[in-house]
Design a protein around this motif. Structure first.
Motif, PDB file in Angstrom:
ATOM      1  N   MET A   1       0.838  -1.206   0.000  1.00 21.08           N
ATOM      2  CA  MET A   1       0.000   0.000   0.000  1.00 21.08           C
ATOM      3  C   MET A   1       0.867   1.247   0.000  1.00 21.08           C
ATOM      4  O   MET A   1       0.562   2.235  -0.661  1.00 21.08           O
ATOM      5  N   SER A   2       1.975   1.164   0.747  1.00 23.47           N
ATOM      6  CA  SER A   2       2.852   2.324   0.829  1.00 23.47           C
ATOM      7  C   SER A   2       3.506   2.616  -0.521  1.00 23.47           C
ATOM      8  O   SER A   2       3.501   3.747  -1.003  1.00 23.47           O
ATOM      9  N   GLU A   3       4.039   1.582  -1.156  1.00 24.45           N
ATOM     10  CA  GLU A   3       4.733   1.803  -2.427  1.00 24.45           C
ATOM     11  C   GLU A   3       3.777   2.143  -3.568  1.00 24.45           C
ATOM     12  O   GLU A   3       4.153   2.822  -4.520  1.00 24.45           O
ATOM     13  N   SER A   4       2.557   1.641  -3.467  1.00 23.10           N
ATOM     14  CA  SER A   4       1.628   1.931  -4.564  1.00 23.10           C
ATOM     15  C   SER A   4       0.873   3.228  -4.321  1.00 23.10           C
ATOM     16  O   SER A   4       0.198   3.719  -5.201  1.00 23.10           O
ATOM     17  N   SER A   5       1.007   3.797  -3.137  1.00 24.11           N
ATOM     18  CA  SER A   5       0.259   4.982  -2.709  1.00 24.11           C
ATOM     19  C   SER A   5      -1.235   4.832  -2.999  1.00 24.11           C
ATOM     20  O   SER A   5      -1.877   5.720  -3.518  1.00 24.11           O
ATOM     21  N   LEU A   6      -1.726   3.682  -2.669  1.00 25.88           N
ATOM     22  CA  LEU A   6      -3.164   3.430  -2.758  1.00 25.88           C
ATOM     23  C   LEU A   6      -3.544   2.710  -1.474  1.00 25.88           C
ATOM     24  O   LEU A   6      -3.063   1.607  -1.212  1.00 25.88           O
ATOM     25  N   TYR A   7      -4.374   3.345  -0.642  1.00 29.42           N
ATOM     26  CA  TYR A   7      -4.691   2.745   0.648  1.00 29.42           C
ATOM     27  C   TYR A   7      -5.938   1.890   0.535  1.00 29.42           C
ATOM     28  O   TYR A   7      -7.064   2.392   0.591  1.00 29.42           O
ATOM     29  N   SER A   8      -5.757   0.607   0.327  1.00 30.22           N
ATOM     30  CA  SER A   8      -6.879  -0.331   0.349  1.00 30.22           C
ATOM     31  C   SER A   8      -6.325  -1.714   0.634  1.00 30.22           C
ATOM     32  O   SER A   8      -5.634  -2.301  -0.184  1.00 30.22           O
TER      33      SER A   8
ATOM     34  N   LEU B   1       9.203  10.306  -1.822  1.00 30.30           N
ATOM     35  CA  LEU B   1       9.869   9.423  -0.866  1.00 30.30           C
ATOM     36  C   LEU B   1       8.879   8.443  -0.239  1.00 30.30           C
ATOM     37  O   LEU B   1       9.181   7.264  -0.082  1.00 30.30           O
ATOM     38  N   THR B   2       7.693   8.917   0.100  1.00 29.36           N
ATOM     39  CA  THR B   2       6.776   8.031   0.815  1.00 29.36           C
ATOM     40  C   THR B   2       6.316   6.889  -0.077  1.00 29.36           C
ATOM     41  O   THR B   2       6.023   5.793   0.387  1.00 29.36           O
ATOM     42  N   ARG B   3       6.254   7.116  -1.390  1.00 30.06           N
ATOM     43  CA  ARG B   3       5.881   5.983  -2.236  1.00 30.06           C
ATOM     44  C   ARG B   3       7.086   5.327  -2.894  1.00 30.06           C
ATOM     45  O   ARG B   3       6.963   4.509  -3.786  1.00 30.06           O
ATOM     46  N   GLY B   4       8.273   5.696  -2.434  1.00 33.52           N
ATOM     47  CA  GLY B   4       9.482   5.085  -2.971  1.00 33.52           C
ATOM     48  C   GLY B   4       9.569   3.604  -2.647  1.00 33.52           C
ATOM     49  O   GLY B   4       8.922   3.111  -1.721  1.00 33.52           O
ATOM     50  N   GLN B   5      10.375   2.909  -3.409  1.00 33.30           N
ATOM     51  CA  GLN B   5      10.578   1.485  -3.172  1.00 33.30           C
ATOM     52  C   GLN B   5      11.214   1.302  -1.791  1.00 33.30           C
ATOM     53  O   GLN B   5      12.216   1.956  -1.475  1.00 33.30           O
ATOM     54  N   THR B   6      10.638   0.445  -0.979  1.00 34.28           N
ATOM     55  CA  THR B   6      11.080   0.287   0.405  1.00 34.28           C
ATOM     56  C   THR B   6      12.585   0.027   0.489  1.00 34.28           C
ATOM     57  O   THR B   6      13.306   0.664   1.257  1.00 34.28           O
ATOM     58  N   GLY B   7      13.061  -0.915  -0.309  1.00 35.73           N
ATOM     59  CA  GLY B   7      14.480  -1.268  -0.281  1.00 35.73           C
ATOM     60  C   GLY B   7      15.370  -0.113  -0.692  1.00 35.73           C
ATOM     61  O   GLY B   7      16.423   0.121  -0.089  1.00 35.73           O
ATOM     62  N   THR B   8      14.944   0.620  -1.703  1.00 36.36           N
ATOM     63  CA  THR B   8      15.769   1.720  -2.205  1.00 36.36           C
ATOM     64  C   THR B   8      15.846   2.853  -1.191  1.00 36.36           C
ATOM     65  O   THR B   8      16.920   3.374  -0.905  1.00 36.36           O
ATOM     66  N   VAL B   9      14.681   3.216  -0.640  1.00 35.57           N
ATOM     67  CA  VAL B   9      14.653   4.293   0.349  1.00 35.57           C
ATOM     68  C   VAL B   9      15.535   3.896   1.542  1.00 35.57           C
ATOM     69  O   VAL B   9      16.338   4.693   2.039  1.00 35.57           O
TER      70      VAL B   9
ATOM     71  N   LEU C   1       0.366  -3.422 -10.275  1.00 40.28           N
ATOM     72  CA  LEU C   1      -1.074  -3.571 -10.505  1.00 40.28           C
ATOM     73  C   LEU C   1      -1.854  -2.438  -9.853  1.00 40.28           C
ATOM     74  O   LEU C   1      -2.760  -1.861 -10.441  1.00 40.28           O
ATOM     75  N   LEU C   2      -1.471  -2.113  -8.622  1.00 39.78           N
ATOM     76  CA  LEU C   2      -2.228  -1.099  -7.880  1.00 39.78           C
ATOM     77  C   LEU C   2      -1.985   0.301  -8.437  1.00 39.78           C
ATOM     78  O   LEU C   2      -2.900   1.116  -8.532  1.00 39.78           O
ATOM     79  N   ARG C   3      -0.741   0.563  -8.839  1.00 40.18           N
ATOM     80  CA  ARG C   3      -0.459   1.868  -9.437  1.00 40.18           C
ATOM     81  C   ARG C   3      -1.250   2.048 -10.732  1.00 40.18           C
ATOM     82  O   ARG C   3      -1.783   3.120 -11.004  1.00 40.18           O
ATOM     83  N   ALA C   4      -1.282   0.992 -11.532  1.00 40.13           N
ATOM     84  CA  ALA C   4      -2.021   1.081 -12.796  1.00 40.13           C
ATOM     85  C   ALA C   4      -3.512   1.269 -12.509  1.00 40.13           C
ATOM     86  O   ALA C   4      -4.190   2.055 -13.170  1.00 40.13           O
ATOM     87  N   HIS C   5      -3.998   0.598 -11.492  1.00 44.28           N
ATOM     88  CA  HIS C   5      -5.410   0.748 -11.148  1.00 44.28           C
ATOM     89  C   HIS C   5      -5.703   2.194 -10.730  1.00 44.28           C
ATOM     90  O   HIS C   5      -6.735   2.771 -11.075  1.00 44.28           O
ATOM     91  N   ARG C   6      -4.769   2.753 -10.001  1.00 46.14           N
ATOM     92  CA  ARG C   6      -4.874   4.125  -9.538  1.00 46.14           C
ATOM     93  C   ARG C   6      -5.099   5.101 -10.695  1.00 46.14           C
ATOM     94  O   ARG C   6      -5.835   6.077 -10.571  1.00 46.14           O
ATOM     95  N   SER C   7      -4.431   4.795 -11.837  1.00 50.77           N
ATOM     96  CA  SER C   7      -4.543   5.689 -12.997  1.00 50.77           C
ATOM     97  C   SER C   7      -5.945   5.722 -13.585  1.00 50.77           C
ATOM     98  O   SER C   7      -6.267   6.611 -14.360  1.00 50.77           O
ATOM     99  N   THR C   8      -6.771   4.741 -13.234  1.00 51.44           N
ATOM    100  CA  THR C   8      -8.121   4.738 -13.802  1.00 51.44           C
ATOM    101  C   THR C   8      -9.092   5.522 -12.923  1.00 51.44           C
ATOM    102  O   THR C   8     -10.234   5.736 -13.298  1.00 51.44           O
ATOM    103  N   LEU C   9      -8.625   5.934 -11.753  1.00 50.39           N
ATOM    104  CA  LEU C   9      -9.529   6.574 -10.796  1.00 50.39           C
ATOM    105  C   LEU C   9      -9.363   8.087 -10.824  1.00 50.39           C
ATOM    106  O   LEU C   9      -8.246   8.580 -10.788  1.00 50.39           O
ATOM    107  N   PRO C  10     -10.460   8.812 -10.918  1.00 53.35           N
ATOM    108  CA  PRO C  10     -10.352  10.270 -10.859  1.00 53.35           C
ATOM    109  C   PRO C  10     -10.013  10.712  -9.435  1.00 53.35           C
ATOM    110  O   PRO C  10     -10.329  10.000  -8.484  1.00 53.35           O
ATOM    111  N   ARG C  11      -9.327  11.848  -9.292  1.00 54.33           N
ATOM    112  CA  ARG C  11      -9.133  12.389  -7.953  1.00 54.33           C
ATOM    113  C   ARG C  11     -10.295  13.319  -7.659  1.00 54.33           C
ATOM    114  O   ARG C  11     -10.448  14.345  -8.296  1.00 54.33           O
TER     115      ARG C  11
END
Lengths: 363, 283, 278
Positions: free
Chosen positions: A48-55, A207-215, A76-86
């Motif tokens: 959820m953290s890396e995809s910045s989608l809380y579900s 940073l908050t949605r950065g890859q856990t390992g990289t951050v 998958l979650l990031r791509a799904h996010r792109s279909t949702l309006p803010r």
């Protein structure tokens, strides 16, 4: 013949996709999304953290679909996010309003409100527990019942809401390097592209949605010697943060739910001049992530501070850090190397042959 | 895919992308930053081109997708499937029938028309990146029209090899103003961008840039006066099947004989050519 | 020497830091060039000087005196805080060069100025061939003819005594003295009227120093180019400069003909400098 070989790509791809579907089910075993949601807390929090989608439900679905591959689940979650309006932006929320499930300070032994250990792997011996191999649903229900039967004595209950922050204590003493309060609307990196120099809100979002390992690795590099942000962890708090939205500028705020959040405030000594005197105060490095991701949030606080203080070291260089921590970007570009590059290669090949043939004639 | 909006992206995102495209058309060769959504395909797998395609596609459009000259390569198949799955529009392999053509690394051999839009996928939009790694600084260099770095790279290649050694993605100067990466098309395709009848759009999803060459725009490949720009030459080589020599060729090896032979890289063009020749023969 | 100067600098100042009410006061007492209150560094303070066509102007001073900062301001490596600069070859000396656009500053840098840094890393692309390094200025000034640039670059290499056989080698293969000579060739490449030389012989062996100084002197004589030579070493200044300016703590404390300064130094600091030389 060659001509035949270059067609048929479509069929080959279809077959590969079929094969992938089969791989997921070939053992004849099944796990439902609810079970994943109930038992894979660490995975869900990271994803959820890396995809910045809380579900949690969608994260569990992504885990099932990706067979536990974090990179794929985030994708998958990031791509799904792109279909949702803010539709709305949440209003400013204060972590003092958090319902705390864990809260520790490495800087003070005794903090107002107390150290609350909550549930953590930190105090665990990392030994494989072979009894879990045989664990059954009955075992789970029995243990659960045992836990829930324990009586909590009245006087041991703690207030878990409205806990003061460790930082407030230092602030009262004037030991925090103060900046004017800034409640400006943050820049939304998903709506407007990042330009340099970046704003702090952009940095924190990336940073908050950065890859856990990289951050974590970059924060570690900064700590170990490739940086000059050496923090004391002032406070790590994990808990449920209430989120509100307002329908218009003036309007009333509506509660839309709460999210599990990790928040870190690190204290980093800083030289400050005050009335012409050189004094030492504390700067704050800030980290916050969806879910319980304490290592990442601490590393984020190091990077936040490092980027606030640019230097010619990679982790203090905003372009170096911000352009390389995103999981979808880095995994995508690395994996694109698997795509055919026949044309570019042919172009290069023709050139190299020509150079070889003609040689360097003017020497 | 019925759960997703028409053409996958939400309408706000499409509008933003179309605005970036319009700005790109208004300033030929200028890299317009945009927020770039995550796509169901990987960054670096054509997400820039795909976002442009999805933002522009309408129900009556006909789409052709090419990867490395082939309509059947993995990337092309994937993208075509996604657009079709979220829009239900028709796709084609025939360049002439398409209204939108998305491509990776090639511009078709069949000349484009003014009612077509060519969309190229871009891995690295910044022509100055190899001389200046900071985005902040390259932006300034473009603003000041300071392209010595790009020229110096070519000069150094000439000093070393007595010719330029840039293969694909050979930089061009657009409308006498911006130096631009044409995406990794072979040099063979660079002249097709100059004075093109069709609008050509470039999308870099990972690097979050969109840029454009409007129809009938002057596009010159960078070259010194005494070292003119040269396209790839397949001297003495011809397509084994069609016998054509004035097209970009793929080099292949016969599995049995180990012999090298050549085929048209643009496979749909080759197929059309063969079909046409076939009818000629029948007559 | 009655011509209009080719370069005029008027009241150039460069400070690092905001300044405060204490140090902005006219008679503020600074610690050298440093405000003890707000830590602002006044690297250059109200520098005015003229450079005439064909002359070599020396600037001497210890490290921290502001002479290198002045050079960096002149070459736009650093932004000047306040002050004006006029070049006769740029709009007839009617436009302040320090307030021009980035594009215009680049043009001045590429076409009207040449710079030789103390550290060759700053002036050269160490991985590119030497000939490309020299041609870079010509490319930047708009030349698009390879042969012309190669010919000119080779002629310059010859002038700075580097074998043309080594023209394709990158400077990183060269000794310090050779790197300086490549830098000089590069600086001369677009045929600028003014050359800026910042501690060019510092760190070189004595024999190599002599050769580089000789080269500079020859170039000046043959090409009639104007130069500003910055050095902490009065011996270098004595050998090269017609006129000399002495800087201390960001300010000019003495100026005049080089001979005059060497024979009859007025300021106590200059006296100390001159006596240590003798």
């Amino acid at each position: 013949m060659g001509y035949v070989a270059v067609t048929g790509g479509q069929e080959a791809i279809e077959a590969s996709l079929q094969h992938l579907t089969y791989e997921r089910i070939k053992e004849g075993k099944f796990i439902d999304v609810e079970s994943i949601k109930a038992t894979m807390r660490g995975f869900l929090d990271q994803v959820m953290s890396e995809s910045s989608l809380y579900s949690e439900r969608l994260a569990a679905l992504a885990m099932k679909q990706s067979e536990g591959n974090v990179e794929e689940a985030v994708f998958l979650l990031r791509a799904h996010r792109s279909t949702l309006p803010r539709l709305y932006y949440s209003t400013v929320t204060d972590a003092r309003d958090m319902f705390v499930i864990r809260r520790i300070s490495a800087s003070f032994k005794d903090i107002p409100g107390g150290q609350i250990l909550g549930a953590s792997h930190d105090y665990l011996h990392r030994l494989l527990d072979f009894s879990l191999v045989e664990e059954t649903e009955q075992d789970v229900l029995r243990k659960k019942a045992e836990f829930e039967a324990i009586e909590v004595p009245e006087e041991s209950s703690l207030p878990l809401e409205k806990l003061p922050k460790v930082m407030d204590y230092l602030r009262k003493e004037g030991l925090i390097n103060e900046f004017p309060l800034n409640d400006e609307e943050p820049d939304d990196i998903t709506k407007e592209s990042l330009t340099f120099p970046s704003s702090r809100s952009e940095r924190l979002q990336i940073l908050t949605r950065g890859q856990t390992g990289t951050v974590t690795s970059l924060g570690y590099a900064g700590l170990r010697g490739y940086g000059s942000s050496h923090p004391n962890v002032g406070e790590v708090r994990v808990g449920y943060q209430p989120i509100h939205i307002a329908l218009d500028e003036e309007g009333e705020e509506y509660y839309i739910g709460s999210i599990k959040l990790t928040e870190v405030e690190s204290f980093i000594p800083a030289n400050v001049s005050e009335d012409g005197k050189e004094v030492l105060e504390f700067d704050i490095g800030y980290g916050a992530c969806f879910g319980q991701n304490e290592t990442k949030a601490i590393a984020m606080s190091i990077l936040d501070h490092a980027l606030e203080n640019p230097e010619k070291i990679p982790i203090h260089d905003e372009e170096f850090v911000l352009l390389h921590v995103d999981t979808v970007e880095s995994t995508g570009f690395i994996s694109h190397l698997k795509l055919p590059h026949y044309v570019t290669f042919q172009s290069k090949l023709e050139q190299i042959r020509k150079i070889k043939r003609e040689g360097v004639t003017n020497e | 895919m019925s759960k997703f909006p028409f053409a996958f992206l939400d309408e706000q995102s499409k509008k933003e992308i179309r605005r970036a495209v319009l700005k790109g058309v208004a300033i030929p060769g200028y890299q317009v930053p945009f927020a770039s959504r995550e796509m169901p395909i990987g960054r670096g797998w054509g997400t820039g081109g795909l976002q442009i395609t999805l933002a522009l596609v309408g129900q009556r459009d006909v789409l052709k997708v090419i990867d490395q000259g082939s309509d059947e390569s993995v990337n092309a198949v994937n993208i075509k499937k996604l657009v079709q799955g979220t829009t239900g529009i028709e796709t084609t392999i025939h360049t002439k029938e398409a209204t939108l053509i998305q491509s990776r690394h090639r511009i078709p051999e069949v000349p484009l028309r003014s009612d077509q839009i060519m969309i190229l996928q871009v891995p690295e939009p910044e022509p100055l990146r190899s001389v200046e790694r900071s985005e902040f600084k390259t932006k300034q260099l473009h603003a000041e029209r300071e392209y010595s770095g790009a020229w110096l790279l070519l000069f150094e290649q000439i000093m070393r090899y007595n010719q330029t050694s840039q293969g694909a993605d050979y930089p061009v100067l657009v409308h006498d103003r911006y130096v631009m990466n044409p995406s990794p098309i072979p040099r063979f395709d660079n002249p097709k961008i100059h004075n093109s009848d069709a609008l050509i759009l470039f999308g870099a999803g990972r690097e979050k840039k969109i840029y454009a060459v409007p129809p009938y725009t002057k596009v010159e490949s960078l070259a010194f006066d005494d070292y003119p720009f040269e396209i790839e030459k397949f001297e003495g080589k011809a397509c084994k099947v069609t016998g054509l020599t004035d097209v970009f060729l793929d080099e292949l090896t016969d599995e049995q004989t180990g012999e090298t032979y050549y085929l048209c890289n643009d496979t749909s063009f080759m197929q059309e050519y063969l079909e046409k020749r076939g009818t000629v023969h029948v007559r | 020497m009655f011509d209009k100067p080719i370069l005029q600098i008027k009241n150039l100042s460069k400070q690092y830091g905001e300044g405060c009410s204490y140090c902005q006061h006219e008679n503020a007492k600074l610690e050298r060039n440093f405000c003890p209150v707000c830590k602002t560094v006044y690297a250059c303070k109200n520098i005015s000087l003229d450079l005439h066509r064909g002359e070599i102007l020396g600037i001497v001073g210890e490290s921290g005196s502001g002479k290198s900062t002045l050079m960096k301001c002149l070459y736009f490596d650093e932004e000047t805080t306040t002050g004006e600069g006029f070049l006769t070859d740029y709009f007839n000396g009617n436009e302040n060069i320090f307030t021009q656009s980035g594009q215009q500053k680049r043009f001045i840098r590429n076409s009207l100025l040449g710079m030789v840094y103390q550290n060759p890393m700053l002036g050269l692309k160490m991985d590119f061939s030497s000939i490309s390094n020299i041609a870079e200025k010509q490319i930047a000034a708009g030349n698009r003819n390879v042969k012309q640039m190669v010919d000119r670059s080779n002629a310059l290499l010859d002038k700075v005594n580097i074998s043309i056989k080594r023209s394709k080698e990158p400077p990183k293969n060269f000794s310090g003295g050779m790197q300086q000579r490549v830098q000089i060739a590069k600086a001369l490449s677009s045929n600028p009227p003014i050359l800026l030389l910042d501690e060019v012989t510092t760190g070189l062996d004595l024999s190599v120093q002599a050769a580089v100084l000789d080269l500079i002197k020859t170039i000046q004589r043959v090409m009639q180019i104007s130069m500003i030579v910055v050095s902490h070493d009065l011996a270098v200044i004595r050998m090269l400069a017609d006129r000399t300016v002495v800087m201390l703590n960001g300010q000019i404390i003495e100026e005049g003909l080089t001979d005059q300064i060497l024979e009859d130094p007025q300021h106590a600091y200059t006296q100390q400098l001159v006596y240590s030389l003798l």
